[in-house]
Design a protein around this motif. Structure first.
Motif, PDB file in Angstrom:
ATOM      1  N   GLY A 184       0.776  -1.128   0.035  1.00 26.78           N
ATOM      2  CA  GLY A 184       0.071   0.249   0.020  1.00 26.78           C
ATOM      3  C   GLY A 184       0.953   1.308  -0.019  1.00 26.78           C
ATOM      4  O   GLY A 184       1.957   1.080  -0.470  1.00 26.78           O
ATOM      5  N   LEU A 208      -1.941   3.810   7.271  1.00 29.21           N
ATOM      6  CA  LEU A 208      -1.756   3.030   6.013  1.00 29.21           C
ATOM      7  C   LEU A 208      -0.413   3.382   5.391  1.00 29.21           C
ATOM      8  O   LEU A 208      -0.258   2.856   4.240  1.00 29.21           O
ATOM      9  N   ALA A 235      -3.037  -3.132   8.177  1.00 30.34           N
ATOM     10  CA  ALA A 235      -3.888  -1.926   7.880  1.00 30.34           C
ATOM     11  C   ALA A 235      -4.200  -2.392   6.034  1.00 30.34           C
ATOM     12  O   ALA A 235      -5.389  -2.069   5.580  1.00 30.34           O
ATOM     13  N   ASN A 236      -3.389  -2.758   5.383  1.00 33.27           N
ATOM     14  CA  ASN A 236      -3.420  -2.845   4.045  1.00 33.27           C
ATOM     15  C   ASN A 236      -4.121  -4.182   3.627  1.00 33.27           C
ATOM     16  O   ASN A 236      -4.776  -4.206   2.873  1.00 33.27           O
ATOM     17  N   LEU A 239      -7.581  -3.142   4.028  1.00 37.90           N
ATOM     18  CA  LEU A 239      -8.188  -2.359   2.823  1.00 37.90           C
ATOM     19  C   LEU A 239      -8.188  -2.988   1.692  1.00 37.90           C
ATOM     20  O   LEU A 239      -9.509  -2.846   1.081  1.00 37.90           O
TER      21      LEU A 239
END
Ligand SMILES: NC(=O)c1ccc[n+]([C@@H]2O[C@H](COP(=O)([O-])OP(=O)(O)OC[C@H]3O[C@@H](n4cnc5c(N)ncnc54)[C@H](OP(=O)(O)O)[C@@H]3O)[C@@H](O)[C@H]2O)c1
Length: 262
Positions: A184, A208, A235-236, A239
């Motif tokens: 990301g 992110l 977090a990615n 996502l």
């Protein structure tokens, strides 16, 4: 058998490619560093040779041009010890596809798709014959999260994911591993270009962002675990899980897309 291992890394003059070069040299790999900026590559090669007593070669080549890719293919053909190919060279553009500079979009396809395919094709016969080796194709989370402004970019990265997944299926049992690395937002020079003049890093939630070194380290760890598509960072991964669902796509766009102020 020669105990030396060599890694050829494209996009090694900065960011994720340079982070791979540093990690791999520290792990005892000889490295071949490929990108256009010769002085950057020479400085990194000198640093890695000094620090880790490995061989570091430089190949200054434009991989969006057929002649530049041919130079890299020739380098690969002459390598008995190529154990790892990292296709990291890449760039992004911003703006709507319908108004985009077509030549720049085609250049991106040449670099992300054509060069990566050609270098994989050049590296694989030797790796298969030796029964070992790995290729990391650097894609992006954007392959899974449709975000306006990234049409050709997402297309090329989606290609790399499907290409890598299918290539690994074909290579099952060969001893050769393929990874589609999908980072990301990563701190690098990626967003420093004229095309990202209006991009403001601070408007993307801090959670992110990852460092290029964390991306490279996670990728190399994941290579030992099997699996083809690898998304670094929790977090990615969230996502990507949300980005695949249509319900969450408007939210994803709000977080990820920065409106161009004219
Ligand atoms: N940063 C992010 O947020 C992010 C997120 C997801 C995926 N990625 C992907 O990660 C990869 C590495 O990007 P980065 O973040 O490390 O960006 P970066 O710091 O801008 O590095 C890009 C590298 O690609 C090289 N390159 C660009 N055009 C080239 C060409 N025509 N021929 C040869 N080399 C070329 C550049 O070197 P020269 O200019 O010296 O040629 C540089 O070494 C890219 O494939 C990118 O799409 C980045």
């Amino acid at each position: 058998m020669d105990a030396r291992r060599t890694a050829l890394i494209t996009g090694a003059s900065s960011g994720i490619g340079a982070a791979f070069a540093r990690r791999l040299a520290a792990g005892g790999y000889d490295v071949v560093l490929v990108a256009r900026r010769a002085e950057r590559l020479a400085a990194l090669a000198g640093e890695l040779h000094e620090r880790h007593a490995i061989q570091a070669q430089v190949l200054a080549a434009d991989l969006a041009a057929a002649a530049g890719v041919a130079q890299a293919e020739a380098a690969i053909a002459g390598m008995e010890t190529l154990d790892l190919l990292v296709n990291a060279a890449g760039f992004g553009t911003s703006g709507r596809f319908a108004r985009a500079d077509l030549a720049r979009q085609l250049e991106m396809i040449q670099l992300h798709v054509v060069a990566a395919v050609r270098l994989c094709r050049a590296a694989l016969p030797g790796m298969v014959a030796r029964g070992r080796g790995a290729i990391i194709n650097v894609a992006s989370v954007i392959a899974f999260v449709p975000t306006p402004g990234n049409v050709t970019y997402a297309g090329t990265k989606g290609f790399l994911v499907a290409f890598s997944e299918t290539l690994q299926a074909e290579l099952a049992g060969s001893g050769v591993r393929i990874q589609a690395l999908c980072p990301g937002f990563t701190y690098s020079e990626f967003h420093d270009t004229a095309e990202y003049q209006r991009f403001n890093r601070k408007r993307i939630p801090g959670a992110l962002w990852m460092t290029a070194d964390d991306v490279a380290a996670g990728s190399l760890r994941a290579l030992g675990r099997g699996g083809v598509t690898y998304v670094p960072g929790l977090a990615n991964r969230v996502l990507v899980a949300l980005g695949r669902r249509r319900l969450f796509q408007p939210l994803m766009r709000r977080v990820l897309v920065q409106k161009r102020r004219k």
